[in-house]
Design an enzyme around this catalytic site. Sequence first.
Site, PDB file in Angstrom:
ATOM      1  N   ASP A  13       9.483  10.695  60.966  1.00  0.00           N
ATOM      2  CA  ASP A  13       9.108   9.602  60.186  1.00  0.00           C
ATOM      3  C   ASP A  13       7.385   9.822  59.429  1.00  0.00           C
ATOM      4  OD1 ASP A  13       9.573   8.079  57.428  1.00  0.00           O
ATOM      5  OD2 ASP A  13      11.098   7.838  58.065  1.00  0.00           O
ATOM      6  N   HIS A 204      17.676   1.671  58.658  1.00  0.00           N
ATOM      7  CA  HIS A 204      16.663   2.616  58.764  1.00  0.00           C
ATOM      8  C   HIS A 204      15.396   1.658  57.809  1.00  0.00           C
ATOM      9  CE1 HIS A 204      13.750   6.618  58.385  1.00  0.00           C
ATOM     10  NE2 HIS A 204      13.514   6.212  57.202  1.00  0.00           N
ATOM     11  N   CYS A 237       6.323   6.810  53.633  1.00  0.00           N
ATOM     12  CA  CYS A 237       7.468   8.748  53.076  1.00  0.00           C
ATOM     13  C   CYS A 237       6.580   8.879  52.449  1.00  0.00           C
ATOM     14  CB  CYS A 237       8.116   8.195  52.784  1.00  0.00           C
ATOM     15  SG  CYS A 237       9.022   9.464  51.686  1.00  0.00           S
ATOM     16  N   ASN A 246       7.619   2.552  60.147  1.00  0.00           N
ATOM     17  CA  ASN A 246       9.111   1.899  60.441  1.00  0.00           C
ATOM     18  C   ASN A 246       8.629   1.052  60.684  1.00  0.00           C
ATOM     19  OD1 ASN A 246       9.125   5.237  60.337  1.00  0.00           O
ATOM     20  ND2 ASN A 246      11.505   4.672  59.477  1.00  0.00           N
TER      21      ASN A 246
END
Length: 299
Positions: A13, A204, A237, A246
Site C-alpha cells: 500500500d 485498515h 491510493c 496508512n
Amino acid sequence: MNNVQIVEVGPRDGLQNEKEIVPVEAKIQLINKLAASGLKRVEATSFVNPKWIPQLADAEEVLQGITRRTDVTFSALVPNLRGLERAAASGLTEIALFMSASESHNQKNINKSIDDTFPILREVAREAQALGLRVRGYVSTVFGCPYEGRVPVENSRRVTHALLEMGVYEVSLGDTIGVATPKQVHEIIGELVKDVTTERLAGHFHDTRGTGLANVVAALHEGIRTFDSSVGGLGGCPYAPGAAGNISTEDLVYMLHGMDYETGVDLDLVTLAGAYIQEQLGRELTSKVLKASLAARSV
Ligand code: HMG
Ligand code: MG
C-alpha cells in the site's frame, strides 16, 4: 483478549503510491527487515495490471529475492485469475482480493462495476482455495468515497458478506481516504459486527486527517483485534486523490504496547525498518515514533 495482529502493508500500500519507483533490492531489504521485526503478516506486493501500478511491476523479482520464513506469512493483492497465476507461481500461500463499497471507486480502481466484480473474485477465490492458498479480502471506501462522499453501511455489509461467502477468512475494512472519525467507526463497525464475528474483521485506516490511531482505539472497543499499517506511515491510493499513508506501524505498535496489548513486534526493529526506507526514499516519512526515535539518537 490482549493480542493484536498487525498486517504490515507498507511494501504494497505504501510503495504503490510512491512517485519514484523503489529499486527491487531496496524493497527486498525492507521486507526482510519487517519480517525480522516480529511482524507475522506482511503484504509484500501486488499482482495487478502493471500498466495501472508500475510501482509494483517487479512483484515476481521482489518475491524471488526475499528470505522466506516459516513464521511469517507473505501475501499480495490479486484482482483476477491472471494475478492468481502470478501469485501462485511466486510461491505465495496467501492472497488478498479487493473491491469497494462504493460504485465509482470500484469502477476507477478496478475498471468494473461492483456486480461485475463479484463473479470474477468468486472464481479467483475458488481457484486459490483449490491450490491451497488462504484468501483475505478488502472492502474499500467503507467510511467514505472520494467521489460519492458518505457510503451507506448497507453497501459495506453487502460486499463484506459476498467476500465471506467466497471463502475469504478475514475482511479488512478500508478507510481508503482517511475520513473516518471514532464516532463513525463505532457506528459502522458496531453495525457490521451484529452479523459478522470480530475475528473475521480487520481495520485498515489511512491517516489523511490525523484520526487514524483514534479510529484504531474505537475499533478496539468494538472488539476488532487485527489492524493494517505501513512502516513509516508510507502509503496512499493512486485511485483515491488526496489519500495519505496508512497509520504507521511504529506508532501503532507504540500505542498498543502502552495500552497493554501484545503484538509480538519489536518496536526498535520495526523503527529501524522505517528509518531504512525513509533513507532510501530520501524524504521524511510521517511516523511520529520514527521521527522521535531518530531525534533522540541525534542528541
Ligand atoms: P483492465 O485493464 O480493465 O484489465 O484492468 P483487462 O482484464 O481488460 O486487461 C488489460 C491488460 O492488462 C491485458 O494486457 C491483461 O493481460 C493485463 P494486454 O492484453 O492489454 O497487454 N492484466 C494483467 N497483467 C498482469 N497481471 C494482472 C493483470 N490483469 C490484467 N493481474 C484490473 C483490470 C483489475 C486488472 C486493473 O484495473 C488493475 O490492475 N487494477 C488495480 C488497481 C490497484 O492496484 N489499486 C490499488 C490497490 S487497492 C487499494 O490500495 C485499497 C486498499 O489498500 C484498501 C483501502 O485502503 O481501502 C486495498
Ligand atoms: Mg489502503
